[in-house]
Design an enzyme around this catalytic site. Sequence first.
Site, mmCIF file in Angstrom:
data_model
loop_
_atom_site.group_PDB
_atom_site.id
_atom_site.type_symbol
_atom_site.label_atom_id
_atom_site.label_comp_id
_atom_site.label_asym_id
_atom_site.label_seq_id
_atom_site.Cartn_x
_atom_site.Cartn_y
_atom_site.Cartn_z
ATOM 1 N N ASP A 71 0.391 -1.292 0.352
ATOM 2 C CA ASP A 71 0.183 -0.141 -0.262
ATOM 3 C C ASP A 71 0.657 1.080 0.073
ATOM 4 O O ASP A 71 1.662 1.425 0.337
ATOM 5 C CB ASP A 71 -0.874 -0.431 1.268
ATOM 6 C CG ASP A 71 -1.988 0.939 1.314
ATOM 7 O OD1 ASP A 71 -2.653 1.051 0.451
ATOM 8 O OD2 ASP A 71 -1.598 2.079 1.420
HETATM 9 C C1 TTP Z 1 3.141 8.674 -5.436
HETATM 10 C C2 TTP Z 1 2.498 7.152 -6.928
HETATM 11 C C3 TTP Z 1 1.930 6.292 -6.616
HETATM 12 N N1 TTP Z 1 1.811 5.308 -7.832
HETATM 13 C C4 TTP Z 1 0.347 4.454 -7.229
HETATM 14 C C5 TTP Z 1 0.389 3.215 -6.576
HETATM 15 C C6 TTP Z 1 -0.086 2.835 -6.684
HETATM 16 O O1 TTP Z 1 -0.468 1.664 -7.302
HETATM 17 C C7 TTP Z 1 -1.570 3.698 -6.336
HETATM 18 C C8 TTP Z 1 -1.363 3.383 -4.678
HETATM 19 O O2 TTP Z 1 -2.219 3.264 -4.534
HETATM 20 P P1 TTP Z 1 -2.733 1.336 -3.279
HETATM 21 O O3 TTP Z 1 -3.630 1.712 -2.501
HETATM 22 O O4 TTP Z 1 -1.813 1.349 -2.178
HETATM 23 O O5 TTP Z 1 -2.798 0.844 -4.706
HETATM 24 P P2 TTP Z 1 -3.423 -0.021 -6.041
HETATM 25 O O6 TTP Z 1 -5.319 0.348 -5.417
HETATM 26 O O7 TTP Z 1 -2.865 0.516 -6.984
HETATM 27 O O8 TTP Z 1 -3.446 -1.346 -6.284
HETATM 28 P P3 TTP Z 1 -3.629 -2.479 -5.095
HETATM 29 O O9 TTP Z 1 -4.471 -2.341 -3.727
HETATM 30 O O10 TTP Z 1 -4.928 -2.986 -5.317
HETATM 31 O O11 TTP Z 1 -2.463 -3.055 -4.989
HETATM 32 O O12 TTP Z 1 -0.669 4.756 -6.299
HETATM 33 C C9 TTP Z 1 2.158 5.041 -8.743
HETATM 34 O O13 TTP Z 1 1.469 4.949 -8.960
HETATM 35 N N2 TTP Z 1 3.543 6.596 -9.061
HETATM 36 C C10 TTP Z 1 3.886 7.284 -8.481
HETATM 37 O O14 TTP Z 1 4.503 8.191 -8.389
#
Ligand code: TTP
Length: 191
Positions: A71
Amino acid sequence: MSATTIVLASASPRRSELLESAGISFRVLPADICEDQLPGEEPVDHVLRLAEGKARAAAGMTEGRFFLGADTIVLCDGEIMGKPKDHADAQRMLRKLSGVPHEVVTGFAIYDRERDDALVEAVRTKVFFKPLRDEEIDAYIATGCPFDKAGGYAIQGGAAHMVQKIDGSYTNVVGLPLCEVVEKLRVLGAL
Ligand SMILES: Cc1cn([C@H]2C[C@H](O)[C@@H](COP(=O)(O)OP(=O)(O)OP(=O)(O)O)O2)c(=O)[nH]c1=O
């Protein structure tokens, strides 16, 4: 161990790509859990709880031995930023991040079914944004990119030009601290 031993409990294409890039064989089974923050919960406790919750939820749904959940949140001036709810929320987040250093915190958990135990770790990266003009913010939101990203931006995508520098792991910002994850998989005997 067979190729189906490791299960990535995530719907994030970025997490899959990162794990793939390390040459690791795995299956994907997204785990949909409630991601609300508990009252008084510290940011690191929050990401660790959700990461472990995702890993254990996937283990409850399929076979396999090791279940990897993660997360990611953005932490700015005491506020935990998840994914923006709408345009106004994305605008508010990006205005707050403008010109101000913040942290990206990713918690990950590897649940080992055989030991019925999870190994967890949180990794923090400092990110420095340049000051953003409102037009820049609006143009970025119009691409639709912010809505599935914590803090409303993707360092690997359209927001790369907004980032002056980072201090710490790059893959951690993208959603999976690869160095640490691979090391822990090795320690657990998953690789
Ligand atoms: C800050 C930042 C976040 N993110 C993304 C990573 C995570 O996928 C998302 C945060 O949400 P999360 O809830 O961590 O993950 P998710 O919902 O995408 O997937 P899952 O819960 O099924 O594992 O933001 C980027 O892709 N690039 C960035 O620079």
